[in-house]
Structures are given as C-alpha cells and as structure tokens.
Enzyme design. Structure first.
Site, PDB file in Angstrom:
ATOM      1  N   THR A 132       0.806  -1.216   0.000  1.00  0.00           N
ATOM      2  CA  THR A 132       0.000   0.000   0.000  1.00  0.00           C
ATOM      3  C   THR A 132       0.844   1.273   0.000  1.00  0.00           C
ATOM      4  OG1 THR A 132      -1.711  -1.186   1.207  1.00  0.00           O
ATOM      5  CG2 THR A 132      -1.848   1.201   1.219  1.00  0.00           C
ATOM      6  N   GLU A 133       0.382   2.266  -0.788  1.00  0.00           N
ATOM      7  CA  GLU A 133       0.992   3.588  -0.855  1.00  0.00           C
ATOM      8  C   GLU A 133      -0.101   4.642  -0.715  1.00  0.00           C
ATOM      9  OE1 GLU A 133       3.433   3.992  -4.319  1.00  0.00           O
ATOM     10  OE2 GLU A 133       4.510   2.098  -3.972  1.00  0.00           O
ATOM     11  N   GLN A 342     -25.073  -3.369  22.064  1.00  0.00           N
ATOM     12  CA  GLN A 342     -26.428  -2.963  22.439  1.00  0.00           C
ATOM     13  C   GLN A 342     -26.989  -3.861  23.546  1.00  0.00           C
ATOM     14  OE1 GLN A 342     -27.643  -0.276  20.967  1.00  0.00           O
ATOM     15  NE2 GLN A 342     -29.617  -0.227  22.030  1.00  0.00           N
ATOM     16  N   GLY A 345     -25.738  -2.830  26.768  1.00  0.00           N
ATOM     17  CA  GLY A 345     -26.183  -1.528  27.234  1.00  0.00           C
ATOM     18  C   GLY A 345     -25.019  -0.600  27.511  1.00  0.00           C
ATOM     19  N   GLU A 369      -7.385  -6.371   2.945  1.00  0.00           N
ATOM     20  CA  GLU A 369      -7.468  -7.443   1.933  1.00  0.00           C
ATOM     21  C   GLU A 369      -8.523  -7.127   0.874  1.00  0.00           C
ATOM     22  OE1 GLU A 369      -5.309  -9.495   1.559  1.00  0.00           O
ATOM     23  OE2 GLU A 369      -4.366  -9.764   3.498  1.00  0.00           O
ATOM     24  N   THR A 371     -11.304  -3.715   0.158  1.00  0.00           N
ATOM     25  CA  THR A 371     -12.511  -3.237   0.827  1.00  0.00           C
ATOM     26  C   THR A 371     -13.722  -4.062   0.389  1.00  0.00           C
ATOM     27  OG1 THR A 371     -13.105  -1.664  -0.918  1.00  0.00           O
ATOM     28  CG2 THR A 371     -11.590  -0.884   0.807  1.00  0.00           C
TER      29      THR A 371
END
Length: 385
Positions: A132-133, A342, A345, A369, A371
C-alpha cells in the site's frame, strides 16, 4: 460455544476438530486473558508468537519440507477463526505469515527459503508485507515505488504506508515498478532487509482497533539491493501478489467469524446474568431476536468460509467465492458486534469490556485485503461478464 465442538468433525473430518480444539486450548489458556492488556498497551506480544511457532500455528499451508505444517486452506481457516475468537491482532500475525510464506514457498529460491521462510515460521525473523501507498490502496496498479537495474543489482526508491509489522520487521516483501511503461506487467517483488542503508521506518500508527498489531510506514531511500533480492520473475510481481489474495481473503473472513463467535458468547453470558424488571434480559424477546440473528449470520459466514476454502483446496478458480465469504463475514461481524454492544447496554460502551474491543476490532475487516466495495465489484463482474 454456541455451536458445540464437533461441528468441524461433521463438516471436515476429525483432524480439523483436533486442530480447532488444540488452537482453542492455546487461546483460552494464553490469549483471552491478555487481549485487553495488549489492546490498552498496543504491545507486540513476541512471546505469544514464539509460543505459536512452537505449537505449529504459523505456515499452516506451507509444505513441511520448507518448515510449515503442510495442511490445507480449510485448516488455515480453522486456526484463524479460533485465534481471532481470542484476539484478532494475534490472528493477523498468523495471516501475515501465511501470505508472505506462500509467496516465499511458491516463488522463492532455496537460498531465499533458508534465509527468510524457515526463520520466519520459527519466528526468529519478523516480516512485513509492503504494497500500500498513499495513492495506491485498492488500486494496486497505482504504486510509484520503483526499482532500477544497476551494475550490481537493483536500486529501490519510494515508500509504503499502513504496513503490517513495519515498526518491528526484520525484512519486508516490497512490490515495486521495474518497468513504468508496462504498468501491472512491469511490477516485481523484492526482499529487503531492514538493516540496509536507506531503509527507513516511520512512526507507529495508533489505530482504532486491533491495536496490538504494529502498523506504520516504510521508506526506501536509494537502497542498493543484490540480484538475489528479487523474488520470483521480474515483471510478475503483481500477478504473484494477487495469487495469494484469495487465501488472504479466506483468512480475513475466518477472522471475522472468530470475532462474531466471541461476541455471541459474551452476549449470551451477559444476557443470562443481567437482570431488569425482575428477570434476566435473556427473557426479553428483543434480546432473543438479536442473539438469534447473530447465530444465523455466524453459521452462514462460517459455511461460506468453509466452502471458499474447500474450493481453493480443490484447485478451483475460487476468487468470487473468497470475495463472497470475506464480504459477508466482515459485514456480519461489524453489524452483529454492534448488537452485542447494544445487548450490554451502557457497560458495553466502557473500555475494558470485551464487546467494546470487539466492536473496534471488527471494523477493519471491511477494509483490508480489499474493501468490501471491491469485493462487491468482483462478485458483480463475475455475475455480469
């Protein structure tokens, strides 16, 4: 377990059941109690990884003669699920070594395997997987890191961001352009030792979730590399990287299943314990339906993962099935871990509560890996071609 130990046996065979149980024993004895501490401290648990190496939890699909376990993708999915039920950051390390190990096992020379693959699987050397760049995330073809031929080998220049293990790695597998005019057909992969002059490590990123996995930037300032730093064939780097993505997506799908498994276990335990209006909240239909929906998505995700893994093991073109499994399982984890918060709580919103950490850990599964938007694009193209 919401689905009792033994379902692996019915689906895949006794060897998978045993693998699941042994991994689960490690998780319950060594990992679950440390997960919150590791998350808070963002600590790299090297002792756990060394223990995992001794237990044979790295290199699941790598041949035994190269230092791996010699099992299949279904076995890898089992290990990833069980590890992420304990802590997804630790499962991520297993997934990283599987990806890098697959590249080295398939395309590396014997010398490269001895120098990098075996020590990596023994966790004597730590790896980074550098693609990745800033302008090349989903669009891998947009990378600008380059490697030029020199009289003595190659010269590497450029940089990468958000690289797993970048702050701690002893070497990196780096994708670079070796022929700008050829685009994706002009990319090659290099093995770059962290002690080479010009190798720079940026600050560690502070992430929302999976905080114990170390992520950061790498810079390559005119690094001189010998010819043997090239992994595989020149110009085949993009295809080589893509060749391991299917397995990687099965790994992330399995990790998502493990997160959801942990969330449903925590939700059932809390719903039985917590009382309101004179009875446990598990007696209320609203809570029951949330838990029922969680169970349905958990089982569907798990079966999609196993189907994709079985197709890979059979040698099929399984790309679309891996994308379906990754997309569905990641979405299910994010959606239903929210339900788990949820159910808890207000206490579910407090740091130190398991479901709060799981909620943060789950989100990245929709991003890395590939989106989930990219996964949907792959699925749609397959159906519409």
């Amino acid at each position: 377990m919401i689905f009792e130990p033994g379902w692996y046996d019915r689906i895949n065979g006794a060897e998978y059941q045993q693998l699941a149980r042994s991994t689960r024993q490690f998780v319950d004895a060594e990992l679950r109690d440390r997960a919150q501490y590791l998350d808070e401290r963002e600590e790299f648990p090297e002792d756990l990884y060394q223990m995992m190496a001794r237990l044979g939890l790295f290199g699941i699909t790598i041949p035994t003669d190269m230092g791996g376990v010699g099992a299949d993708v279904r076995a890898y999915s089992v290990v990833m699920e069980e590890l992420s039920r304990g802590y997804a950051s630790v499962a991520d390390q297993c997934g990283l070594l599987e990806m890098v190990g697959s590249l080295l096992a398939t395309h590396g020379t014997r010398a490269q395997q001895e120098a990098y693959l075996r020590p990596m699987l023994r966790f004597e050397r730590k790896c980074a997987y550098a693609i990745t760049e800033p302008e090349a995330g989903s669009d891998v073809g947009a990378i600008t890191t380059t490697a030029h031929r020199t009289a003595k080998g190659w010269r590497l220049e450029g940089g990468k961001i958000w690289i797993h293990n970048a702050p701690v790695a002893d070497f990196a597998i780096v994708l670079a352009l070796t022929d700008k005019e050829a685009g994706k057909r002009g990319m090659s992969i290099f093995i770059v030792d962290a002690d080479r002059p010009g190798y720079g490590i940026g600050p560690k990123e502070f992430k929302m979730g999976q905080r114990a996995s170390q992520v950061g930037a790498l810079t390559f300032d005119a690094i001189d590399l010998p010819p043997e730093a090239l992994l595989g064939e020149e110009g085949r780097g993009f295809q080589m990287m893509m060749s391991v993505l299917d397995k990687g997506r099965v790994g992330i799908a399995s990790l998502s299943v493990g997160i959801l498994q942990a969330a449903i276990e925590a939700s059932i335990e809390y719903a039985k314990m917590r009382h309101q209006f004179g009875k446990p909240i598990s007696d209320f239909q609203a809570i029951q339906w949330m838990i029922a929906d969680m169970a349905q998505s958990l089982q569907a995700s798990r079966l999609l993962v196993l189907d994709a893994a079985a197709r890979l093991d059979a040698g099929e073109d399984a790309t679309v099935y891996c994308s379906i499994a990754k997309c569905y399982a990641a979405d299910a984890a994010v959606r239903h871990v929210s339900d788990a918060v949820q159910i808890h709580g207000g206490i579910g919103f407090i740091r130190g509560i398991e479901v709060e950490r799981l909620y943060r850990d789950a989100k990245i599964t929709q991003i890395y890996e590939g989106t989930n938007q990219i996964q949907r694009q792959i699925i749609a193209r397959h159906l519409l071609k």
